[in-house]
Write a protein that holds these residues in place. Structure first.
Motif, mmCIF file in Angstrom:
data_model
loop_
_atom_site.group_PDB
_atom_site.id
_atom_site.type_symbol
_atom_site.label_atom_id
_atom_site.label_comp_id
_atom_site.label_asym_id
_atom_site.label_seq_id
_atom_site.Cartn_x
_atom_site.Cartn_y
_atom_site.Cartn_z
ATOM 1 N N SER A 110 0.809 -1.215 0.000
ATOM 2 C CA SER A 110 0.000 0.000 0.000
ATOM 3 C C SER A 110 0.845 1.268 0.000
ATOM 4 C CB SER A 110 -0.934 0.019 1.218
ATOM 5 O OG SER A 110 -1.826 -1.073 1.176
ATOM 6 N N ILE A 111 1.815 1.359 0.895
ATOM 7 C CA ILE A 111 2.562 2.614 1.033
ATOM 8 C C ILE A 111 4.076 2.429 1.060
ATOM 9 C CG2 ILE A 111 0.676 3.758 2.242
ATOM 10 C CD1 ILE A 111 2.222 3.315 4.870
ATOM 11 N N THR A 118 3.481 8.793 4.373
ATOM 12 C CA THR A 118 2.035 8.673 4.510
ATOM 13 C C THR A 118 1.726 8.036 5.859
ATOM 14 O OG1 THR A 118 1.834 8.368 2.114
ATOM 15 C CG2 THR A 118 -0.063 7.733 3.469
ATOM 16 N N LEU A 120 -1.036 6.206 8.298
ATOM 17 C CA LEU A 120 -2.285 5.442 8.333
ATOM 18 C C LEU A 120 -2.626 5.038 9.759
ATOM 19 C CD1 LEU A 120 -1.682 2.781 5.499
ATOM 20 C CD2 LEU A 120 -2.560 5.098 5.228
ATOM 21 N N ARG A 134 -7.460 3.828 7.528
ATOM 22 C CA ARG A 134 -7.680 5.213 7.115
ATOM 23 C C ARG A 134 -6.334 5.917 6.893
ATOM 24 N NH1 ARG A 134 -11.881 3.296 6.786
ATOM 25 N NH2 ARG A 134 -13.945 4.018 7.490
ATOM 26 N N THR A 135 -6.259 6.674 5.805
ATOM 27 C CA THR A 135 -5.112 7.541 5.568
ATOM 28 C C THR A 135 -5.359 8.853 6.289
ATOM 29 O OG1 THR A 135 -4.676 6.550 3.400
ATOM 30 C CG2 THR A 135 -3.729 8.727 3.834
ATOM 31 N N VAL A 138 -0.671 12.885 4.302
ATOM 32 C CA VAL A 138 0.400 12.646 3.333
ATOM 33 C C VAL A 138 1.345 13.838 3.408
ATOM 34 C CG1 VAL A 138 0.999 12.303 0.917
ATOM 35 C CG2 VAL A 138 -1.114 11.309 1.830
ATOM 36 N N HIS A 167 3.344 4.409 9.402
ATOM 37 C CA HIS A 167 3.786 5.365 8.396
ATOM 38 C C HIS A 167 4.987 4.782 7.659
ATOM 39 C CE1 HIS A 167 6.956 6.581 11.261
ATOM 40 N NE2 HIS A 167 7.541 7.219 10.250
#
Length: 223
Positions: A110-111, A118, A120, A134-135, A138, A167
């Protein structure tokens, strides 16, 4: 061995031995196709700086390598994106999360390769089953600014019992910074006041996931 298919014939090697037996360059050559695909794939890997470089590159950057045209560059980007989306489907919704390994593959997909930090939150119910992702924010290449208000608002609204903070580090270095440690302790304290347990804070890169509980930075509220 009675026979050996030359390395420059990755298509036949895949059919005979399976995709797992092919080297990274051979898999890339199959996507590029055409003549001298292995040599062009090797040049592209060198120019991009390996698989991680390929994953972060856009089609325009890939086209700069001699012999890699628009069709090959866009095909490579499409294949990498499909792989990422398949990995993202591994999110263990409604399953009990017992440790970072249970969500590591999903988070890296995902990241892990994101070019910006980012942040989360993973919301869990009283049985530690994953209920929401949930984000929250950023940021830039080297930092992301978050406030407890933004972090806990969706968790409170959804009635979550616990949270795992997450993160990424675009640099590829997963070691938590001093700012990460300070933020973790601050979030854990706010969580205690709100009655939402901060189970862990994970730092993610494309290749690794580091747990602050496992490092001893954060004390597990579960004992």
């Amino acid at each position: 061995m009675l026979f050996e298919i030359p390395q420059e014939r990755p298509r036949e090697r895949m059919m005979l031995f399976g995709r797992e037996q092919l080297a990274d360059v051979e898999l890339l050559a199959l996507i590029l196709g055409g003549g001298h695909a292995v040599n062009r794939a090797l040049a592209l890997m060198q120019d991009a700086g390996g698989l991680l470089g390929l994953d972060r590159a856009n089609p325009q950057q890939l086209c700069r390598t001699s012999g890699v045209g628009l069709a090959g560059a866009t095909a490579i980007c499409a294949a990498l994106e499909l792989g990422r989306r398949v990995a993202q489907l591994q999110v263990p919704y409604a399953r009990c999360i017992e440790g970072p390994d249970d969500v590591a593959a999903f988070l890296r997909a995902s990241i892990g390769a994101a070019s910006q930090e980012t942040f989360l939150v993973l919301g869990l119910d009283v049985r530690q089953r994953l209920q929401m992702v949930r984000t929250i924010a950023v940021g830039s290449l080297c930092s992301v600014q978050v406030h407890p208000r933004e972090v806990f608002r969706p968790l409170v609204q959804a009635g979550m019992h616990a949270v795992i903070l997450v993160h990424n580090h675009p640099s590829g270095e997963a070691e938590p910074s001093d700012a990460d440690v300070m933020l973790t302790h601050r979030m854990a304290e706010v969580g205690r006041l709100l009655g939402i347990l901060v189970l862990d804070h994970l730092v993610v890169t494309r290749e690794s996931t580091v747990s602050m509980v496992e490092l001893g930075i954060l004390e597990s509220p579960l004992g």
